[in-house]
Scaffold this motif. Structure first.
Motif, PDB file in Angstrom:
ATOM      1  N   GLY A 116      17.532  13.252   1.904  1.00 21.14           N
ATOM      2  CA  GLY A 116      17.420  14.592   1.356  1.00 21.14           C
ATOM      3  C   GLY A 116      16.172  14.685   0.497  1.00 21.14           C
ATOM      4  N   ASP A 117      15.913  15.875  -0.058  1.00 16.40           N
ATOM      5  CA  ASP A 117      14.702  16.027  -0.876  1.00 16.40           C
ATOM      6  C   ASP A 117      15.020  16.163  -2.359  1.00 16.40           C
ATOM      7  OD1 ASP A 117      15.828  18.500  -0.845  1.00 16.40           O
ATOM      8  OD2 ASP A 117      14.185  19.512   0.176  1.00 16.40           O
ATOM      9  N   GLY A 118      16.163  15.631  -2.765  1.00 13.19           N
ATOM     10  CA  GLY A 118      16.559  15.670  -4.173  1.00 13.19           C
ATOM     11  C   GLY A 118      16.421  14.319  -4.843  1.00 13.19           C
ATOM     12  N   ASP A 119      17.383  13.987  -5.716  1.00 12.24           N
ATOM     13  CA  ASP A 119      17.269  12.786  -6.546  1.00 12.24           C
ATOM     14  C   ASP A 119      17.317  11.497  -5.729  1.00 12.24           C
ATOM     15  OD1 ASP A 119      16.970  11.817  -9.244  1.00 12.24           O
ATOM     16  OD2 ASP A 119      19.013  11.029  -9.073  1.00 12.24           O
ATOM     17  N   LEU A 120      18.095  11.473  -4.641  1.00 14.37           N
ATOM     18  CA  LEU A 120      18.145  10.255  -3.827  1.00 14.37           C
ATOM     19  C   LEU A 120      16.776   9.928  -3.258  1.00 14.37           C
ATOM     20  CD1 LEU A 120      21.483  10.354  -1.775  1.00 14.37           C
ATOM     21  CD2 LEU A 120      20.923   8.977  -3.778  1.00 14.37           C
ATOM     22  N   TYR A 121      16.035  10.954  -2.825  1.00 14.17           N
ATOM     23  CA  TYR A 121      14.680  10.723  -2.317  1.00 14.17           C
ATOM     24  C   TYR A 121      13.795  10.112  -3.400  1.00 14.17           C
ATOM     25  CZ  TYR A 121       9.817  11.717  -1.289  1.00 14.17           C
ATOM     26  OH  TYR A 121       8.458  11.595  -1.137  1.00 14.17           O
ATOM     27  N   VAL A 122      13.861  10.680  -4.591  1.00 17.27           N
ATOM     28  CA  VAL A 122      13.029  10.203  -5.696  1.00 17.27           C
ATOM     29  C   VAL A 122      13.337   8.737  -6.000  1.00 17.27           C
ATOM     30  CG1 VAL A 122      12.586  10.478  -8.165  1.00 17.27           C
ATOM     31  CG2 VAL A 122      12.736  12.489  -6.702  1.00 17.27           C
ATOM     32  N   LEU A 123      14.620   8.384  -6.041  1.00 18.02           N
ATOM     33  CA  LEU A 123      14.994   6.999  -6.335  1.00 18.02           C
ATOM     34  C   LEU A 123      14.637   6.071  -5.176  1.00 18.02           C
ATOM     35  CD1 LEU A 123      18.455   7.533  -8.084  1.00 18.02           C
ATOM     36  CD2 LEU A 123      16.246   7.039  -9.141  1.00 18.02           C
ATOM     37  N   GLY A 124      14.732   6.575  -3.948  1.00 24.41           N
ATOM     38  CA  GLY A 124      14.314   5.766  -2.799  1.00 24.41           C
ATOM     39  C   GLY A 124      12.838   5.450  -2.842  1.00 24.41           C
ATOM     40  N   ARG A 125      12.016   6.448  -3.159  1.00 18.39           N
ATOM     41  CA  ARG A 125      10.570   6.236  -3.318  1.00 18.39           C
ATOM     42  C   ARG A 125      10.306   5.231  -4.435  1.00 18.39           C
ATOM     43  NH1 ARG A 125       6.116   6.481  -2.190  1.00 18.39           N
ATOM     44  NH2 ARG A 125       5.130   8.060  -3.490  1.00 18.39           N
ATOM     45  N   SER A 126      11.074   5.363  -5.514  1.00 16.39           N
ATOM     46  CA  SER A 126      10.907   4.444  -6.640  1.00 16.39           C
ATOM     47  C   SER A 126      11.181   3.008  -6.212  1.00 16.39           C
ATOM     48  CB  SER A 126      11.847   4.852  -7.776  1.00 16.39           C
ATOM     49  OG  SER A 126      11.838   3.891  -8.815  1.00 16.39           O
ATOM     50  N   LEU A 127      12.245   2.792  -5.449  1.00 19.42           N
ATOM     51  CA  LEU A 127      12.574   1.444  -4.989  1.00 19.42           C
ATOM     52  C   LEU A 127      11.477   0.859  -4.111  1.00 19.42           C
ATOM     53  CD1 LEU A 127      16.380   1.789  -4.208  1.00 19.42           C
ATOM     54  CD2 LEU A 127      15.352   0.168  -5.806  1.00 19.42           C
ATOM     55  N   LEU A 128      10.902   1.679  -3.238  1.00 13.44           N
ATOM     56  CA  LEU A 128       9.822   1.181  -2.381  1.00 13.44           C
ATOM     57  C   LEU A 128       8.592   0.821  -3.197  1.00 13.44           C
ATOM     58  CD1 LEU A 128      10.079   3.487   0.770  1.00 13.44           C
ATOM     59  CD2 LEU A 128      11.127   1.260   0.355  1.00 13.44           C
ATOM     60  N   ARG A 129       8.330   1.594  -4.267  1.00 10.33           N
ATOM     61  CA  ARG A 129       7.193   1.255  -5.142  1.00 10.33           C
ATOM     62  C   ARG A 129       7.455  -0.050  -5.887  1.00 10.33           C
ATOM     63  NH1 ARG A 129       6.523   6.739  -6.255  1.00 10.33           N
ATOM     64  NH2 ARG A 129       7.981   6.577  -7.987  1.00 10.33           N
ATOM     65  N   ILE A 130       8.699  -0.227  -6.357  1.00  7.97           N
ATOM     66  CA  ILE A 130       9.045  -1.468  -7.056  1.00  7.97           C
ATOM     67  C   ILE A 130       8.833  -2.663  -6.129  1.00  7.97           C
ATOM     68  CG2 ILE A 130      10.996  -2.771  -8.008  1.00  7.97           C
ATOM     69  CD1 ILE A 130      12.055  -0.072  -9.093  1.00  7.97           C
ATOM     70  N   VAL A 131       9.264  -2.518  -4.867  1.00  9.09           N
ATOM     71  CA  VAL A 131       9.069  -3.592  -3.897  1.00  9.09           C
ATOM     72  C   VAL A 131       7.580  -3.862  -3.694  1.00  9.09           C
ATOM     73  CG1 VAL A 131       9.332  -4.192  -1.459  1.00  9.09           C
ATOM     74  CG2 VAL A 131      11.247  -3.235  -2.715  1.00  9.09           C
ATOM     75  N   SER A 132       6.787  -2.798  -3.625  1.00  9.09           N
ATOM     76  CA  SER A 132       5.347  -2.966  -3.415  1.00  9.09           C
ATOM     77  C   SER A 132       4.715  -3.748  -4.554  1.00  9.09           C
ATOM     78  CB  SER A 132       4.669  -1.592  -3.292  1.00  9.09           C
ATOM     79  OG  SER A 132       5.137  -0.896  -2.166  1.00  9.09           O
ATOM     80  N   GLN A 133       5.068  -3.400  -5.786  1.00 14.46           N
ATOM     81  CA  GLN A 133       4.525  -4.114  -6.943  1.00 14.46           C
ATOM     82  C   GLN A 133       4.997  -5.566  -6.957  1.00 14.46           C
ATOM     83  OE1 GLN A 133       2.367  -3.091  -9.430  1.00 14.46           O
ATOM     84  NE2 GLN A 133       2.057  -1.204  -8.273  1.00 14.46           N
ATOM     85  N   SER A 134       6.280  -5.785  -6.681  1.00 12.38           N
ATOM     86  CA  SER A 134       6.829  -7.142  -6.704  1.00 12.38           C
ATOM     87  C   SER A 134       6.268  -7.996  -5.571  1.00 12.38           C
ATOM     88  CB  SER A 134       8.359  -7.085  -6.598  1.00 12.38           C
ATOM     89  OG  SER A 134       8.902  -6.299  -7.635  1.00 12.38           O
ATOM     90  N   ALA A 135       6.074  -7.369  -4.408  1.00 13.56           N
ATOM     91  CA  ALA A 135       5.565  -8.117  -3.256  1.00 13.56           C
ATOM     92  C   ALA A 135       4.156  -8.637  -3.501  1.00 13.56           C
ATOM     93  CB  ALA A 135       5.595  -7.249  -2.001  1.00 13.56           C
ATOM     94  N   MET A 136       3.369  -7.877  -4.279  1.00 10.73           N
ATOM     95  CA  MET A 136       2.026  -8.357  -4.602  1.00 10.73           C
ATOM     96  C   MET A 136       2.108  -9.679  -5.363  1.00 10.73           C
ATOM     97  SD  MET A 136      -0.062  -6.207  -3.291  1.00 10.73           S
ATOM     98  CE  MET A 136      -1.612  -6.613  -4.082  1.00 10.73           C
ATOM     99  N   LEU A 137       3.081  -9.782  -6.263  1.00 13.44           N
ATOM    100  CA  LEU A 137       3.230 -11.014  -7.046  1.00 13.44           C
ATOM    101  C   LEU A 137       3.806 -12.134  -6.181  1.00 13.44           C
ATOM    102  CD1 LEU A 137       4.819  -9.434 -10.260  1.00 13.44           C
ATOM    103  CD2 LEU A 137       2.406  -9.780  -9.744  1.00 13.44           C
ATOM    104  N   ILE A 138       4.882 -11.812  -5.460  1.00 13.82           N
ATOM    105  CA  ILE A 138       5.556 -12.830  -4.658  1.00 13.82           C
ATOM    106  C   ILE A 138       4.710 -13.220  -3.443  1.00 13.82           C
ATOM    107  CG2 ILE A 138       7.608 -13.313  -3.267  1.00 13.82           C
ATOM    108  CD1 ILE A 138       9.085 -11.256  -5.066  1.00 13.82           C
ATOM    109  N   GLY A 139       4.092 -12.197  -2.809  1.00 13.15           N
ATOM    110  CA  GLY A 139       3.342 -12.437  -1.591  1.00 13.15           C
ATOM    111  C   GLY A 139       2.157 -13.357  -1.783  1.00 13.15           C
TER     112      GLY A 139
END
Length: 424
Positions: free
Chosen positions: A139-162
């Protein structure tokens, strides 16, 4: 007869993970991102081994950013013209094929760099399509916002782990052996997206326009809308200035006489602050509060960099960078504003343009910081980035406030509606 209290539905990030399709998207993102980071490191080492040229080795990294603007501008129409699942799977398979060719010993260095460019050109189309597909899944409400947030967190963490994982792999595998991991991760990502998400129709019909014309007309519509343009600038411009301390981390370590370990700490500090801020804002703040903090946090997020004016030692520099990383807290609320502002039939192109612009502007910011450091002390350049960036952010904040719903004149609203109608 009592049946006991009803079980409360999951909230926050747990509610996002409760969506089966999102779990597939999340796993695919994690796999492909780790593979990309490992391959970037391995390919850099491979190019250096083949040529002995530090310039070509560094260029391998740069080529991961520069083609974003080409792919994000010329191919953005793909994101809305074709079904999202098909676009995502084909992008993964194209990238897997490019990386597989890199493994062939006969592939020349020029070929390796060209393949690197092609993977980078595909990346914004993939990312923009996935961002738009999340609105279908969550959807285009809060779940979308939190989903985008999770993908950004993974991106930041993957830079460190990767990078850590890549370093370990290169101790036991050849560079081409490490790159093989990326082929596997792209193929696994494609399989997860193909079998873990639903097939949905394209957002916009193909019509009679060519893909190039559709992509460019979409970019004109998006950038021609005053509200959307202001929100894009709020994503892009702070990002251009915040990269200065990371781009100049190595010369700054030399300037303060710190050891090699300090370089790793300086490169990680901002990501740690970013991840911490995302987790706090996403889990502890309500949507209304996230919206309220967007403009204040965006306005002051670069100020911690000003501490570099005194050429701080390692502890103070790390604290300043972590605090600057927390400035990313405003992006969660900004995500919601952006998806609200963009018409559904333009979302794929808008989010592809957002991704391409973000990567390009960060590359420009790194280049400008490096150029300035040729003439000025490194700590002055970083402090200057904080000062100039804050002024620029304040100007953009003013424009975003002026374009807020209810603030624009009737004429401006009608013009925006007319522009959106032309895209249908």
């Amino acid at each position: 007869m009592s049946h006991g209290p009803a079980t409360a539905p999951p909230a926050g990030y747990r509610a996002v993970f409760a969506v089966t399709e999102f779990r597939a998207v999340f796993a695919a993102h994690l796999l492909s991102l780790l593979g990309v980071v490992v391959s970037e490191l391995a390919l850099t080492v491979l190019v250096y081994d083949l040529t002995g040229s530090p310039l070509l080795s560094a260029l391998t990294f740069a080529l991961g950013m520069l083609p974003y603007v080409i792919g994000g501008t010329l191919f953005a129409g793909v994101a809305d013209r074709y079904p999202a699942r098909r676009v995502l799977v084909v992008c993964d398979l194209v990238c897997a094929a490019c990386v597989a060719v890199m493994l062939v010993p006969a592939t020349p260095v020029a070929g390796l760099l060209a393949l690197r460019c092609l993977v980078a050109a595909v990346a914004p189309v993939f990312t923009g399509t996935r961002m738009a597909a999340l609105t279908d899944i969550l959807g285009d409400g809060d779940l979308y916002v939190l989903g985008r947030s999770l993908l950004r967190i993974v991106s930041q963490s993957a830079m460190l782990i990767g990078f850590g994982t890549g370093g370990v792999l290169l101790t036991v595998l050849s560079p081409r052996g490490a790159i093989t991991v990326t082929v596997v991760t792209f193929l696994c990502s494609a399989a997860l997206l193909r079998f873990g998400t639903r097939d949905r129709p394209a957002r916009a019909g193909s019509g009679s326009a060519t893909l190039l014309k559709e992509s460019l007309s979409g970019a004109r519509l998006i950038l021609g809308d005053r509200r959307i343009r202001a929100l894009l600038l709020l994503f892009w411009l702070p990002a251009m200035f915040v990269v200065a301390p990371e781009a100049l981390a190595a010369p700054y370590v030399a300037e303060i006489g710190a050891g090699p370990a300090a370089l790793g700490l300086l490169m990680c500090a901002m990501a740690v602050g970013h991840v911490g801020a995302e987790l706090f804002v996403g889990s502890a703040l309500r949507p209304r509060t996230r919206s309220r903090i967007v403009l204040p946090v965006a306005a002051v997020g670069l100020l911690p960099l000003v501490v570099y004016v005194i050429r701080p030692g390692l502890p103070l520099a790390l604290a300043a960078l972590a605090l600057a990383g927390t400035g990313a807290a405003y992006v969660i609320g900004l995500d919601q504003w952006f998806v609200d502002a963009v018409p559904p039939e333009l979302r794929g192109r808008a989010m592809t343009l957002l991704t391409a612009g973000m990567m390009t502007i960060q590359g420009v910011g790194m280049a400008l910081a490096g150029l300035a450091a040729e003439f000025l002390p490194v700590h002055h350049v970083v402090a200057g980035s904080g000062i100039i960036g804050t002024v620029v952010a304040l100007l953009v904040v003013v424009e975003v406030r002026r374009t807020a719903p209810g603030q624009m004149s009737d004429t401006e609203r009608r013009d925006g509606a007319d522009r959106h109608m032309t895209s249908r």
